[in-house]
Motif scaffolding. Structure first.
Motif, PDB file in Angstrom:
ATOM      1  N   TRP A 196      10.469  -6.358  -4.088  1.00 17.25           N
ATOM      2  CA  TRP A 196      10.676  -5.062  -4.658  1.00 17.25           C
ATOM      3  C   TRP A 196      12.220  -4.659  -4.842  1.00 17.25           C
ATOM      4  O   TRP A 196      13.179  -5.544  -4.188  1.00 17.25           O
ATOM      5  CB  TRP A 196      10.342  -3.771  -3.450  1.00 17.25           C
ATOM      6  N   GLU A 197      12.351  -3.825  -5.930  1.00 18.18           N
ATOM      7  CA  GLU A 197      13.748  -3.495  -6.359  1.00 18.18           C
ATOM      8  C   GLU A 197      13.853  -2.100  -6.848  1.00 18.18           C
ATOM      9  O   GLU A 197      12.725  -1.631  -7.346  1.00 18.18           O
ATOM     10  CB  GLU A 197      14.526  -4.568  -7.396  1.00 18.18           C
ATOM     11  N   PHE A 198      15.069  -1.488  -6.843  1.00 15.91           N
ATOM     12  CA  PHE A 198      15.130  -0.018  -7.285  1.00 15.91           C
ATOM     13  C   PHE A 198      16.246  -0.115  -8.488  1.00 15.91           C
ATOM     14  O   PHE A 198      17.233  -1.020  -8.189  1.00 15.91           O
ATOM     15  CB  PHE A 198      15.156   0.990  -6.359  1.00 15.91           C
ATOM     16  N   TRP A 199      16.218   0.760  -9.341  1.00 16.04           N
ATOM     17  CA  TRP A 199      17.289   0.881 -10.388  1.00 16.04           C
ATOM     18  C   TRP A 199      18.144   1.973  -9.710  1.00 16.04           C
ATOM     19  O   TRP A 199      18.179   3.181  -9.319  1.00 16.04           O
ATOM     20  CB  TRP A 199      16.849   1.469 -11.524  1.00 16.04           C
ATOM     21  N   THR A 200      19.535   1.586  -9.675  1.00 19.45           N
ATOM     22  CA  THR A 200      20.519   2.330  -8.992  1.00 19.45           C
ATOM     23  C   THR A 200      21.343   3.276  -9.831  1.00 19.45           C
ATOM     24  O   THR A 200      21.969   4.115  -9.566  1.00 19.45           O
ATOM     25  CB  THR A 200      21.584   1.415  -8.345  1.00 19.45           C
ATOM     26  N   GLY A 201      20.945   3.137 -11.224  1.00 18.46           N
ATOM     27  CA  GLY A 201      21.756   3.931 -12.328  1.00 18.46           C
ATOM     28  C   GLY A 201      22.769   3.094 -13.238  1.00 18.46           C
ATOM     29  O   GLY A 201      23.042   3.283 -14.078  1.00 18.46           O
ATOM     30  N   ASN A 202      22.728   1.833 -12.380  1.00 18.06           N
ATOM     31  CA  ASN A 202      23.554   0.595 -13.028  1.00 18.06           C
ATOM     32  C   ASN A 202      22.873  -0.676 -12.995  1.00 18.06           C
ATOM     33  O   ASN A 202      23.218  -1.513 -13.816  1.00 18.06           O
ATOM     34  CB  ASN A 202      25.158   0.617 -12.342  1.00 18.06           C
ATOM     35  N   ALA A 224       7.313  -7.186  -7.731  1.00 15.92           N
ATOM     36  CA  ALA A 224       6.750  -8.725  -8.548  1.00 15.92           C
ATOM     37  C   ALA A 224       6.193  -9.189  -7.331  1.00 15.92           C
ATOM     38  O   ALA A 224       6.445  -9.380  -6.248  1.00 15.92           O
ATOM     39  CB  ALA A 224       7.879  -9.212  -8.830  1.00 15.92           C
ATOM     40  N   TYR A 225       5.193 -10.223  -8.051  1.00 12.36           N
ATOM     41  CA  TYR A 225       4.355 -11.105  -6.967  1.00 12.36           C
ATOM     42  C   TYR A 225       5.345 -12.480  -6.786  1.00 12.36           C
ATOM     43  O   TYR A 225       6.485 -12.470  -7.407  1.00 12.36           O
ATOM     44  CB  TYR A 225       3.239 -11.703  -7.762  1.00 12.36           C
ATOM     45  N   ALA A 226       5.106 -13.027  -5.883  1.00  9.06           N
ATOM     46  CA  ALA A 226       5.840 -14.425  -5.559  1.00  9.06           C
ATOM     47  C   ALA A 226       5.980 -15.431  -6.607  1.00  9.06           C
ATOM     48  O   ALA A 226       7.095 -15.822  -6.697  1.00  9.06           O
ATOM     49  CB  ALA A 226       5.044 -15.220  -4.391  1.00  9.06           C
ATOM     50  N   ASP A 227       5.300 -15.293  -7.533  1.00  7.15           N
ATOM     51  CA  ASP A 227       5.560 -16.103  -9.055  1.00  7.15           C
ATOM     52  C   ASP A 227       6.419 -15.271  -9.906  1.00  7.15           C
ATOM     53  O   ASP A 227       6.888 -16.087 -10.918  1.00  7.15           O
ATOM     54  CB  ASP A 227       4.260 -16.530  -9.547  1.00  7.15           C
ATOM     55  N   GLY A 228       6.946 -14.259  -9.321  1.00  6.83           N
ATOM     56  CA  GLY A 228       8.099 -13.624 -10.273  1.00  6.83           C
ATOM     57  C   GLY A 228       7.544 -12.739 -11.345  1.00  6.83           C
ATOM     58  O   GLY A 228       7.906 -11.964 -12.160  1.00  6.83           O
ATOM     59  N   LEU A 229       6.080 -12.669 -11.332  1.00  7.00           N
ATOM     60  CA  LEU A 229       5.271 -11.576 -12.444  1.00  7.00           C
ATOM     61  C   LEU A 229       5.290 -10.314 -11.892  1.00  7.00           C
ATOM     62  O   LEU A 229       5.179  -9.974 -10.853  1.00  7.00           O
ATOM     63  CB  LEU A 229       3.922 -12.243 -12.679  1.00  7.00           C
ATOM     64  N   PRO A 230       5.514  -9.398 -12.937  1.00  2.94           N
ATOM     65  CA  PRO A 230       5.641  -8.028 -12.496  1.00  2.94           C
ATOM     66  C   PRO A 230       4.430  -7.384 -12.045  1.00  2.94           C
ATOM     67  O   PRO A 230       3.373  -7.923 -12.339  1.00  2.94           O
ATOM     68  CB  PRO A 230       5.914  -7.359 -13.796  1.00  2.94           C
ATOM     69  N   ALA A 231       4.423  -6.657 -10.954  1.00  3.79           N
ATOM     70  CA  ALA A 231       3.170  -6.109 -10.317  1.00  3.79           C
ATOM     71  C   ALA A 231       3.110  -4.679 -10.659  1.00  3.79           C
ATOM     72  O   ALA A 231       1.982  -4.336 -11.066  1.00  3.79           O
ATOM     73  CB  ALA A 231       3.144  -6.405  -8.911  1.00  3.79           C
ATOM     74  N   VAL A 232       4.018  -3.959 -10.258  1.00  2.00           N
ATOM     75  CA  VAL A 232       3.749  -2.522 -10.542  1.00  2.00           C
ATOM     76  C   VAL A 232       5.244  -1.873 -10.609  1.00  2.00           C
ATOM     77  O   VAL A 232       6.222  -2.361 -10.055  1.00  2.00           O
ATOM     78  CB  VAL A 232       3.052  -2.185  -9.048  1.00  2.00           C
ATOM     79  N   SER A 233       5.129  -0.624 -11.075  1.00  2.00           N
ATOM     80  CA  SER A 233       6.193   0.233 -11.094  1.00  2.00           C
ATOM     81  C   SER A 233       5.833   1.355 -10.512  1.00  2.00           C
ATOM     82  O   SER A 233       4.933   2.191 -10.717  1.00  2.00           O
ATOM     83  CB  SER A 233       6.932   0.521 -12.476  1.00  2.00           C
ATOM     84  N   VAL A 234       6.689   2.081  -9.629  1.00  2.00           N
ATOM     85  CA  VAL A 234       6.333   3.309  -8.778  1.00  2.00           C
ATOM     86  C   VAL A 234       7.646   4.241  -9.037  1.00  2.00           C
ATOM     87  O   VAL A 234       8.826   3.645  -8.863  1.00  2.00           O
ATOM     88  CB  VAL A 234       6.377   3.039  -7.496  1.00  2.00           C
ATOM     89  N   THR A 235       7.577   5.569  -9.044  1.00  2.00           N
ATOM     90  CA  THR A 235       8.492   6.510  -9.138  1.00  2.00           C
ATOM     91  C   THR A 235       8.536   7.274  -7.862  1.00  2.00           C
ATOM     92  O   THR A 235       7.240   7.680  -7.184  1.00  2.00           O
ATOM     93  CB  THR A 235       8.296   7.506 -10.171  1.00  2.00           C
ATOM     94  N   PHE A 236       9.433   7.212  -7.166  1.00  2.00           N
ATOM     95  CA  PHE A 236       9.558   8.139  -5.906  1.00  2.00           C
ATOM     96  C   PHE A 236      10.710   9.233  -5.963  1.00  2.00           C
ATOM     97  O   PHE A 236      11.576   9.170  -6.779  1.00  2.00           O
ATOM     98  CB  PHE A 236      10.244   7.089  -4.782  1.00  2.00           C
ATOM     99  N   GLY A 237      10.173  10.309  -5.718  1.00  2.00           N
ATOM    100  CA  GLY A 237      10.798  11.572  -5.568  1.00  2.00           C
ATOM    101  C   GLY A 237      12.160  11.905  -4.833  1.00  2.00           C
ATOM    102  O   GLY A 237      12.558  12.899  -4.203  1.00  2.00           O
TER     103      GLY A 237
END
Length: 183
Positions: free
Chosen positions: A165-171, A121-134
């Protein structure tokens, strides 16, 4: 209308809803010249109650009900929805439901492949991008993980304007930051 204290917070959008009886299916989207057109069927249990639709022409998002009663019930539902305890207009709430559904689908795909969904997300909290990592989320959970440092370096290089940046842990969504001595 639902008591705001009793609203349920959805994990991917922060949308606060009065109940979780509705679910989306049959999501479809197509890029148009003015935006992205999409629709999704709304179900309560096994029964379809209507379709959420956006024509992708810069206009709003609408709910097309199966019956008059469904129209009333979904209108009451979206009227009760909030984000950060702020009221939304109907189209905003419907857009958040679509985003919640899309994100859940992407997370399910990542889980099947043992990959990680990361969003920025950008500094204003707006979503910027989603990325999938292997890599599995577990490999990113430890601050001193070499995989975590490599991923953060790649993310910063790919989109330097993203501040969070943040990632989904499964929970849950977990902040993804480097240890203070390496930033």
């Amino acid at each position: 209308m639902s008591d705001p204290k009793n609203l349920i917070r959805l994990p991917h959008t922060g949308l606060q809803v009065p109940h979780t009886r509705y679910h989306l299916a049959n999501f479809q989207q197509m890029e148009m010249t003015c935006g992205i057109a999409y629709n999704a069927s709304v179900y309560e249990g096994e029964r379809i109650v209507g379709v959420i639709e956006n024509k992708g022409n810069g206009g709003g998002t609408w709910f097309n009900p199966a019956t008059y009663e469904d129209n009333r019930a979904v209108h009451e539902f979206v009227t009760a929805c909030r984000v950060d305890d702020q009221t939304l207009y109907d189209g905003e709430a419907l857009d958040h439901l679509i985003t919640e559904h899309e994100t859940a689908q992407e997370i399910a795909k990542c889980a099947r492949r043992r990959h990680t969904l990361i969003r920025g997300a950008y500094a204003d909290g707006l979503p910027a991008v989603s990325v999938t990592f292997g890599t599995p989320p577990l490999w990113l959970q430890h601050p001193d993980s070499p995989v975590r440092s490599r991923v953060m370096g790649e993310l910063k290089a790919s989109d330097p304007d993203v501040t969070m940046w943040e990632f989904w842990t499964g929970n849950a969504w977990t902040p993804l930051t480097l240890p203070a001595d390496t930033e």
